[in-house]
Design an enzyme around this catalytic site. Structure first.
Site, short mmCIF file in Angstrom:
data_model
loop_
_atom_site.label_atom_id
_atom_site.label_comp_id
_atom_site.label_asym_id
_atom_site.label_seq_id
_atom_site.Cartn_x
_atom_site.Cartn_y
_atom_site.Cartn_z
N LYS A 136 21.75 38.58 61.18
CA LYS A 136 20.77 39.40 61.89
C LYS A 136 19.58 39.74 60.99
CE LYS A 136 20.21 43.23 64.95
NZ LYS A 136 20.77 44.26 65.79
N SER A 185 18.70 51.71 65.69
CA SER A 185 19.18 51.84 64.31
C SER A 185 18.06 51.59 63.33
CB SER A 185 20.32 50.84 64.06
OG SER A 185 21.40 51.12 64.91
N ARG A 188 18.21 50.27 77.33
CA ARG A 188 17.22 51.34 77.16
C ARG A 188 15.90 51.00 77.85
NH1 ARG A 188 17.75 50.66 70.85
NH2 ARG A 188 17.61 48.59 71.72
N HIS A 242 24.12 55.12 70.84
CA HIS A 242 25.35 54.30 70.91
C HIS A 242 26.53 55.18 71.35
CE1 HIS A 242 23.55 51.75 67.43
NE2 HIS A 242 23.53 50.99 68.51
#
Ligand code: PNS
Length: 170
Positions: free
Chosen positions: A46, A139, A101, A22
């Protein structure tokens, strides 16, 4: 079509927690645009149960990280709930920058960019490729590795590592 040159962009995310991937996107975005706002989304829905870290913790880790990496000049941090396009309009940002990515990111980001365009066509969606130096950091991988006692120091800044270390102390 607006002929305004884009100066202010938002780099949005859940940042649960922020990773070196990030931060690389944030640093590179700042090289391209004079004003960068990191939009920290509440993302309460989420993964079903919501983010692991609170909005306040995620925001604080970002604050410490941009200072640690010395990329805080011209970079602001703003927690938000609600729509990203509403945030852009509220703060007068005319672009959103996201890192890509892999192809799997592309499919997801295409959907989001399409929806965001319908909500606010004046806000440009801009993509930067994730640096090969960081590979495919996520993450969730960072959290899983940290919970299992693995070394995450090559994935996150030292201030985030310290916070993750406390997960195993609890
Ligand atoms: O780091 P993430 O979780 O991949 O970031 C996703 C994020 C926060 C950028 C996205 O979920 C978002 O824009 N959330 C705000 C709510 C919103 O605007 N939703 C509609 C856009 S699809």
């Amino acid at each position: 079509m607006s002929d305004t040159i884009i100066r202010h962009v938002v780099v949005p995310g859940t940042f649960d927690p922020v990773t070196l991937g990030h931060l690389d996107v944030i640093a590179r975005t700042r090289r391209m645009f004079s004003q960068v706002t990191i939009g920290v989304a509440a993302s309460l829905t989420k993964n079903g149960s919501g983010p692991h870290f609170s909005l306040e913790e995620r925001t604080q880790m970002l604050r410490e990280s941009i200072v640690e990496l010395r990329i805080d000049k011209g970079v602001e941090i703003r927690p938000f709930s609600g729509l990203l396009m509403d945030l852009c309009r509220t703060i007068g940002a005319d672009g959103v920058v996201k890192g890509l990515r892999a192809m799997t990111d592309f499919e997801y980001e295409l959907q989001q960019a399409d929806l965001n365009y319908r909500l606010a066509p004046e806000v440009e969606s801009i993509f930067v490729m994730g640096s090969p130096r960081h590979g495919y950091i996520s993450s969730s991988i960072v959290r899983e590795l940290a919970l299992m006692g693995g070394d995450v120091s090559f994935l996150v800044p030292a201030c985030v590592k310290r916070r993750l270390d406390t997960l195993n102390e609890a």
